[in-house]
Design a protein around this motif. Structure first.
Motif, PDB file in Angstrom:
ATOM      1  N   SER A  90      15.962  32.801 -15.935  1.00 60.95           N
ATOM      2  CA  SER A  90      17.264  32.171 -15.730  1.00 60.95           C
ATOM      3  C   SER A  90      17.311  30.723 -16.209  1.00 60.95           C
ATOM      4  CB  SER A  90      17.623  32.232 -14.239  1.00 60.95           C
ATOM      5  OG  SER A  90      16.642  31.547 -13.492  1.00 60.95           O
ATOM      6  N   THR A  91      16.274  30.261 -16.897  1.00 58.36           N
ATOM      7  CA  THR A  91      16.285  28.865 -17.330  1.00 58.36           C
ATOM      8  C   THR A  91      16.091  28.735 -18.831  1.00 58.36           C
ATOM      9  OG1 THR A  91      13.911  28.466 -17.091  1.00 58.36           O
ATOM     10  CG2 THR A  91      15.266  28.175 -15.119  1.00 58.36           C
ATOM     11  N   VAL A  92      16.728  27.722 -19.395  1.00 60.20           N
ATOM     12  CA  VAL A  92      16.564  27.443 -20.816  1.00 60.20           C
ATOM     13  C   VAL A  92      15.132  27.011 -21.099  1.00 60.20           C
ATOM     14  CG1 VAL A  92      17.321  25.949 -22.708  1.00 60.20           C
ATOM     15  CG2 VAL A  92      18.988  26.878 -21.126  1.00 60.20           C
ATOM     16  N   LEU A 139      13.062  29.943 -21.936  1.00 58.21           N
ATOM     17  CA  LEU A 139      13.443  30.425 -23.260  1.00 58.21           C
ATOM     18  C   LEU A 139      12.782  29.587 -24.352  1.00 58.21           C
ATOM     19  CD1 LEU A 139      15.438  32.587 -24.426  1.00 58.21           C
ATOM     20  CD2 LEU A 139      17.030  30.695 -24.711  1.00 58.21           C
ATOM     21  N   ASP A 165      20.942  30.849 -24.059  1.00 54.49           N
ATOM     22  CA  ASP A 165      20.093  31.663 -23.212  1.00 54.49           C
ATOM     23  C   ASP A 165      19.572  32.928 -23.878  1.00 54.49           C
ATOM     24  OD1 ASP A 165      22.415  33.113 -23.287  1.00 54.49           O
ATOM     25  OD2 ASP A 165      22.703  33.199 -21.131  1.00 54.49           O
ATOM     26  N   ARG A 196      16.188  37.924 -23.677  1.00 55.90           N
ATOM     27  CA  ARG A 196      16.643  37.059 -22.588  1.00 55.90           C
ATOM     28  C   ARG A 196      15.465  36.865 -21.644  1.00 55.90           C
ATOM     29  NH1 ARG A 196      22.410  37.158 -22.315  1.00 55.90           N
ATOM     30  NH2 ARG A 196      23.185  38.688 -23.791  1.00 55.90           N
TER      31      ARG A 196
END
Length: 121
Positions: free
Chosen positions: A11-13, A16, A52, A8
């Motif tokens: 907090s953002t795609v 990722l 995510d 993980r």
């Protein structure tokens, strides 16, 4: 041998996807690790899932140290340096400052899965 784990990122795609691209461009990682984006299990009170999580399945030629160093290298290219969590079974390793201790802990945790032939998420 097969080892399965997930990562993980922040907090953002976008972060990722950036890590996914970085790892796919690394010849050592690309040859020995399958990388897929998937949704996580929704928490209590949440509906559906977001994309995510990067899920990894390793094969022959897998090197925990090479993988961890590739993640650390990617993280150092980011202006905000997001938190990276590596999960395997009940084990969670957080890379927050990428200190030598964190790198060694992550390598040991993933390396033990490699030696034991454990599969988990």
């Amino acid at each position: 041998m097969r080892v399965q784990f997930e990562v993980r990122v922040g907090s953002t795609v976008g972060e990722l996807r950036s890590l996914q691209g970085w790892l796919r461009s690394d010849p050592d990682i690309r040859q020995s690790v399958g990388v897929e984006v998937r949704g996580s299990v929704p928490g209590p009170g949440e509906m559906g899932s977001a994309l995510d999580v990067l899920e990894f399945v390793t094969g022959n030629g897998w090197s925990a140290a090479s993988f961890v160093l590739a993640v650390v290298s990617w993280r150092q290219t980011r202006s905000q340096r997001p938190r990276v969590e590596i999960r395997r079974g009940d084990t969670v390793i957080a890379l927050t400052d990428c200190s030598q201790e964190e790198i060694e802990r992550a390598t040991r945790a993933l390396g033990s899965a490699e030696r034991d032939g454990q599969v988990g998420r």
